[in-house]
Design a protein around this motif. Structure first.
Motif, mmCIF file in Angstrom:
data_model
loop_
_atom_site.group_PDB
_atom_site.id
_atom_site.type_symbol
_atom_site.label_atom_id
_atom_site.label_comp_id
_atom_site.label_asym_id
_atom_site.label_seq_id
_atom_site.Cartn_x
_atom_site.Cartn_y
_atom_site.Cartn_z
ATOM 1 N N ARG A 70 13.748 2.408 15.358
ATOM 2 C CA ARG A 70 13.170 3.848 15.584
ATOM 3 C C ARG A 70 14.260 4.815 14.938
ATOM 4 O O ARG A 70 13.796 5.583 14.262
ATOM 5 N N ALA A 75 14.817 4.630 11.503
ATOM 6 C CA ALA A 75 13.711 4.944 10.678
ATOM 7 C C ALA A 75 13.490 6.588 10.683
ATOM 8 O O ALA A 75 13.282 7.211 9.471
ATOM 9 N N PRO A 123 4.912 -0.899 13.055
ATOM 10 C CA PRO A 123 6.145 -0.761 11.930
ATOM 11 C C PRO A 123 7.322 -1.849 12.269
ATOM 12 O O PRO A 123 7.895 -2.249 11.614
ATOM 13 N N GLN A 137 8.808 -4.035 9.164
ATOM 14 C CA GLN A 137 10.045 -4.028 8.775
ATOM 15 C C GLN A 137 10.641 -5.520 8.304
ATOM 16 O O GLN A 137 11.026 -5.394 7.071
ATOM 17 N N ASP A 141 8.372 5.467 10.175
ATOM 18 C CA ASP A 141 8.866 3.956 10.047
ATOM 19 C C ASP A 141 8.833 3.321 8.676
ATOM 20 O O ASP A 141 9.909 2.633 8.627
#
Length: 421
Positions: free
Chosen positions: A7, A10, A293, A297, A334
Motif C-alpha cells: 500500500r 502504491a 489490488p 498486482q 493501487d
C-alpha cells in the motif's frame, strides 16, 4: 506487513503518476491506464484523475451518428430540427483534459445498445467513416458536431455482437487519421477475452492497424479471476505461473499481437500493438473479474514480465471507480502503484527475462467454455454503484492526484538505481 508495504508503494507511486499521464497514451510504456467514461457519469469527464486514456462511451448509431452518454445527456441538448446531441460541457472538458493534462480522449463506438449491425455495403461503411470523422475529427466547421470545437484523439470499437462491413469502416477511419499529420490519432478495440473475439475478430485478423486494444478480462472464464499464481515458490511472475495459465489467456492475445496467433489465424496488422489488461473498477462493475489490488498486482507483474505486448490497464468504468463503493479512487492509486512496480521490475532486468524463460501458455479449450455472447459485456453497470455525492468525492481525490503525482518517476528511478548498484 506485506500489505502495508504494498500500500505504501502504491500510494508513493500515484504521487507522481501525472508525470506519466500528462503524455497520454505511450506506445512504448507498460503503465498506460485507461478508464471508460460515459455510461453512468455522475461525475464530470474532467475528474478522470491520474489516467492517460479516457474512452467516451458510446457512439451508439453510425447510420445517423448519435451519442448516448446516459446520465451525461443531462448536460446536453439537441440541435434544432435534429436528434443529434449538443454537449458543450463535454466539449469544454475534452479540451481541458487534452490541453492542460495531456490526456488521450477516445470516442468509443458500440456498447450494448448498438443494434445496427454494421453497414449494408463497403461503400456505405466508408461513407459512414467519413461522416463520423467530420463530426468528431479536425473539421470543426462541420455543423451539428456533438462536441463542438473539441477534436477527439481517436476511436475505440466496443461491439458486443457480430457486425457487417466494419473492416472498410475502420480502414477508412485509419486512412483519414493517418492523413492528418497535425497530431497523432489512435485506433483501439475492446474485445472480450475469449480468442478470437466474435464481435471484433474480423477487424483484428490482420485487416486493421490498431494502436492498442483493451481486452475485457472479466465476465468470462478467461478473466483475471482465473489467474493461477506461480506455485512452487516461484512467485507470480515465475515460469510455473506461465505453465499453469490454462484459463487466463493473456498469452493468446500476446501471440496475436506478435502476428502469430495460437490458432493459426492472422494476427495483428501492427507489430507494435499494445494490449491493456481490462478489469472492473469495483465489485459492482461486472459479474465476475473484480480482484482486490493486492491480488491484481501479481497478475500485472506476470503480464509485464512475460509479454512484450503488455501496455497497462483498462478499467470499466469511471463512475464505479470513483463511487462511494469504489473507495473514492483508492483502487486507481493501487493500480498505479502496482504498474509502477511491475514496470520497474522489467526495466531493472527482472529475473524472468534474465533467465530467458519462454513466455508461453496453453490456450484454453473452447469446448465447454461459457459462450462469450451470453456473458455480460462492458456495459454491466449497476446504477446503485454510484452516489449523489460522487462529484464531491472525486473533487478531493483528483486534487490529491494532480498536486502530488510528480513522484512516481522518481520512485521507479530510485528502485532501478538501487537494483543496479
Amino acid at each position: 506487513m506485506h500489505s502495508f508495504h504494498f500500500r505504501l508503494a502504491a500510494v508513493a507511486a500515484v504521487l507522481a503518476s501525472l508525470a506519466s499521464s500528462a503524455a497520454g497514451f505511450q506506445k512504448d510504456s507498460q503503465d498506460n491506464v485507461a478508464v471508460y467514461w460515459g455510461k453512468f457519469p455522475r461525475i464530470p469527464l474532467i475528474s478522470g484523475g491520474a489516467t492517460q486514456i479516457i474512452p467516451i462511451a458510446f457512439l451508439v448509431s453510425l447510420t445517423d451518428p448519435l451519442i448516448n452518454l446516459a446520465n451525461g445527456n443531462d448536460n446536453c441538448t439537441t440541435f434544432p430540427g435534429s436528434t443529434a446531441m449538443s454537449c458543450p460541457q463535454v466539449e469544454e472538458d475534452i479540451q481541458t483534459c487534452q490541453s492542460k493534462h495531456g490526456k488521450t480522449i477516445m470516442l468509443s463506438i458500440g456498447g450494448e445498445t448498438y443494434q445496427e449491425g454494421g453497414f449494408p455495403s463497403p461503400s456505405a461503411a466508408q461513407a459512414g467513416a467519413e461522416k463520423v470523422w467530420n463530426l468528431f475529427g479536425p473539421n470543426t466547421k462541420t455543423p451539428n458536431r456533438p462536441f463542438g470545437q473539441a477534436v477527439i484523439d481517436g476511436f475505440d470499437f466496443d461491439f458486443e455482437s457480430a457486425t457487417k462491413n466494419m473492416v472498410p469502416f475502420a480502414q477508412r477511419l485509419r486512412e483519414l487519421m493517418d492523413a492528418d499529420t497535425k497530431k497523432p490519432y489512435y485506433l483501439s478495440a475492446a474485445p472480450q477475452c475469449p480468442f478470437p473475439d466474435r464481435a471484433d475478430g474480423e477487424m483484428l485478423a490482420g485487416e486493421v492497424a490498431f494502436d492498442f486494444i483493451m481486452v475485457q478480462f472479466y465476465n468470462n472464464y478467461c478473466g483475471v479471476q482465473s489467474f493461477v499464481g506461480g506455485g512452487s515458490g516461484k512467485g507470480a511472475g515465475g515460469g510455473s505461473a506461465r505453465r499453469e495459465q490454462s484459463a487466463f489467456n493473456f498469452a493468446a492475445w500476446d501471440a496475436w499481437a506478435s502476428g502469430k496467433p495460437l490458432d493459426g489465424s492472422r494476427g495483428s496488422k501492427n507489430p507494435d500493438v499494445k494490449i491493456l489488461l481490462g478489469v472492473p473498477a469495483s465489485k459492482l462493475a461486472a459479474s465476475t473479474g473484480f480482484v482486490e489490488p493486492a491480488l491484481l498486482q501479481p497478475i500485472m507483474k506476470f503480464c509485464a514480465d512475460s509479454f512484450p505486448s503488455f501496455g497497462g490497464v483498462m478499467m470499466w468504468d469511471m463512475s464505479h471507480l470513483f463511487s462511494a463503493s469504489g473507495g473514492a479512487g483508492s483502487f486507481l492509486e493501487d493500480v498505479h502503484g502496482a504498474l509502477s512496480m511491475a514496470a520497474t521490475s522489467v526495466l531493472s532486468g527482472g529475473k524472468d527475462r534474465v533467465n530467458g524463460v519462454n513466455a508461453t501458455a496453453t490456450q484454453p479449450e473452447q469446448q465447454g467454455a461459457p459462450d462469450p455472447d451470453t456473458a455480460d459485456d462492458n456495459d454491466n453497470d449497476n446504477t446503485n454503484s454510484t452516489s449523489s455525492g460522487a462529484t464531491t468525492i472525486i473533487t478531493s481525490a483528483s486534487t490529491r492526484y494532480y498536486s502530488s503525482s510528480m513522484a512516481v518517476s522518481w520512485l521507479a528511478m530510485a528502485t532501478l538505481l538501487h537494483s543496479l548498484l
